[in-house]
Scaffold this active site. Sequence first.
Site, PDB file in Angstrom:
ATOM      1  N   HIS A  33       0.845  -1.203   0.000  1.00 49.60           N
ATOM      2  CA  HIS A  33       0.000   0.000   0.000  1.00 49.60           C
ATOM      3  C   HIS A  33       0.877   1.248   0.000  1.00 49.60           C
ATOM      4  CE1 HIS A  33      -4.125  -1.710   1.416  1.00 49.60           C
ATOM      5  NE2 HIS A  33      -3.542  -2.467   0.516  1.00 49.60           N
ATOM      6  N   TYR A  90      -9.642   5.228   7.104  1.00 50.50           N
ATOM      7  CA  TYR A  90      -9.876   5.560   8.519  1.00 50.50           C
ATOM      8  C   TYR A  90     -10.968   6.630   8.537  1.00 50.50           C
ATOM      9  CZ  TYR A  90      -5.479   3.242   9.873  1.00 50.50           C
ATOM     10  OH  TYR A  90      -4.481   2.324  10.107  1.00 50.50           O
ATOM     11  N   PRO A  93      -4.980   0.205  18.581  1.00 48.91           N
ATOM     12  CA  PRO A  93      -4.720  -0.290  17.227  1.00 48.91           C
ATOM     13  C   PRO A  93      -4.698   0.783  16.134  1.00 48.91           C
ATOM     14  CG  PRO A  93      -6.940  -0.866  17.928  1.00 48.91           C
ATOM     15  CD  PRO A  93      -6.264  -0.273  19.114  1.00 48.91           C
ATOM     16  N   LYS A 124       0.465  -0.248  15.055  1.00 54.97           N
ATOM     17  CA  LYS A 124       1.873  -0.272  15.482  1.00 54.97           C
ATOM     18  C   LYS A 124       2.244  -1.491  16.333  1.00 54.97           C
ATOM     19  CE  LYS A 124       3.474   3.125  13.339  1.00 54.97           C
ATOM     20  NZ  LYS A 124       3.722   2.529  12.032  1.00 54.97           N
ATOM     21  N   TYR A 151       3.588   6.486  10.133  1.00 54.66           N
ATOM     22  CA  TYR A 151       2.795   5.318   9.716  1.00 54.66           C
ATOM     23  C   TYR A 151       3.675   4.272   9.033  1.00 54.66           C
ATOM     24  CZ  TYR A 151      -1.456   2.798   8.518  1.00 54.66           C
ATOM     25  OH  TYR A 151      -2.441   1.837   8.441  1.00 54.66           O
TER      26      TYR A 151
HETATM   27  C1  PHB Z   1      -6.422  -4.381  10.650  1.00 55.21           C
HETATM   28  O1  PHB Z   1      -6.435  -4.651   9.443  1.00 55.21           O
HETATM   29  O2  PHB Z   1      -6.800  -5.216  11.499  1.00 55.21           O
HETATM   30  C2  PHB Z   1      -5.967  -3.043  11.066  1.00 55.21           C
HETATM   31  C3  PHB Z   1      -5.437  -2.171  10.132  1.00 55.21           C
HETATM   32  C4  PHB Z   1      -5.019  -0.916  10.510  1.00 55.21           C
HETATM   33  C5  PHB Z   1      -5.153  -0.524  11.827  1.00 55.21           C
HETATM   34  C6  PHB Z   1      -5.656  -1.393  12.777  1.00 55.21           C
HETATM   35  C7  PHB Z   1      -6.071  -2.652  12.391  1.00 55.21           C
HETATM   36  O3  PHB Z   1      -4.767   0.730  12.181  1.00 55.21           O
END
Ligand code: PHB
Length: 389
Positions: free
Chosen positions: A72, A200, A292, A296, A384
Site C-alpha cells: 500500500h 480511517y 490499534p 503499530k 505510519y
Molecule cells: C487491521 O487490518 O486489522 C488493522 C489495520 C489498521 C489498523 C488497525 C487494524 O490501524
Amino acid sequence: MRTQVVIIGSGPSGLLLGQLLAKEGIDTIILEQKSKDYVLGRIRAGVLEEGAVRLIEQAGAAERLHQQGLIHDGTEIAFDSARHRIDFKGLTGKTVTVYGQTEVTRDLMDARASIGAPTVYEALDVSLHAIESDRPIVRFRANGTVQEIECDYVAGCDGFHGVSRRSIPEDRLKAFERVYPFGWLGVLVDKPPASNELIYVNHERGFALCSMRSTTRSRYYLQCRVDENVEDWPDDKFWEELTRRLDPEAVSKLSTGPSIEKSIAPLRSFVAEPMRFGNLFLAGDAAHIVPPTGAKGLNLAASDVAYLSSAIIDWYRRNSRGGLDAYAGRALARVWKAERFSWWMTQILHRFPEESGFDQRIQRAELEYLFSSTAAQTALAENYVGLPY
Ligand code: PHB
Ligand code: APR
C-alpha cells in the site's frame, strides 16, 4: 534441560527472536501456554512496516508474505463525508505491506519447525527463578510433569497478560497507562475490500475503519462502547451501522456477507519501564500496548526484537555486553514515539464520550490542518510507514 535463551511466548515477538538467533547458531526453547491451533486462531492487525518485512526476510519466513502481501502506497482518512489521501510513497518514499499477523505467525512457526528448533506448547505454570543471576531457571508443567530449563537469558515475549513482566519486583518497574473510553468491534468477512487502500473514518457516530487481509478478505471495525458484547451485534446490525459511517462511494463498493470472526477489543496505551530485569528481557506486548489506530503493535514487537537479537548475538559472538545494556533504552526510545503516534491517531479519529465543544473544535482544526498541510501529512506518513531502527 539447558539452553542458551528461553523464550516465553510463541507470538510474533518470540517466534521472530527465535529465528534470528537460530540463524546465528544460538539455541532457544520456546514455552507457549496455549496450543498451536489456539495461537493460530487469534485475529490481529495486518499492516507491516518495511523494517518488519526486512526482519521477517532475515528470519527466512518471507516467501508467502512476498507472494500474497499487498503493498500500500497510501491510506485515506474520511471526515465530513470527504476522503483525503495520505500519499506515503510520495511523501516518504516508503510503503507498507498488508499481510495478516496470523499469517506472519504461521510462517514463522513453519520456519521454526523446518530447522527443528523446539517449542513446548501448552506449557503451564511457567515461572522464572534466579533471573538476576548468571544461571536463570525457568520452570513449567507439561504433560503433567514439572520441568526445569537452565539458561543464560530469558526473553519475555508472552504478551500483555504474560508471566514475565509480573516476575519483575514491583519496585523495579514503572508502568505508564492510558485507557480509552471505547473499544473496537471488528468483523472479518470473505468479501473483497470496499477500497484498494485502508479508510480511517472520523464520523459523528464514531470511528470506523475499512481494512483488509487480501483481495478477497476484508476487515472492518466500528468504535463501540467498552461494555458492549459481540452478541449484541448480529451481522445485519454491524453492516447497517458501518454503512451509516461510510461515505457514499465506500458504501456503493461495500460487499457484505456472513462474518467469519467478530470480536471487541479495548483500547489502551501502556508502557512498562525498564524492559529488563537482570537477565530477563521483555519484548513486544509484554512490555507495551498501543491502541490499534495506526497498526503499530506488531511493528513495535519487530523493532524490539531487532534490538534484542542483535544484542544477544553480540554477546555470544563478540563477548560484548554493550547491546544488552543498551537494549531497554534503545527499545523504549522507539516505543514512546510509536505510543505518541498511536495516541494521536486515536485522539484525532474517535468520538470521546465526555468531549466538550472545545475538544470537538480542536479535533476539527487538527484534521483540517492535516488535510491542508504537506508538512502535517508528511509527519503522519513517516510515522505510519515506521520510524527508522
Ligand atoms: C487491521 O487490518 O486489522 C488493522 C489495520 C489498521 C489498523 C488497525 C487494524 O490501524
Ligand atoms: N506462559 C507461556 N506463554 C504465555 C504466557 C505464559 N504465562 N502468557 C502468555 N503467553 C503466550 C500467549 O499465549 C501468546 O501466544 O505468549 C504469546 C504472546 O503473543 P502476543 O500476545 O501475540 O504478543 P507478541 O508476540 O509480543 O506480539 C505483539 O501481537 O498481540 C499482538 O497487538 C499485538 O500486534 C502485536 C503483537
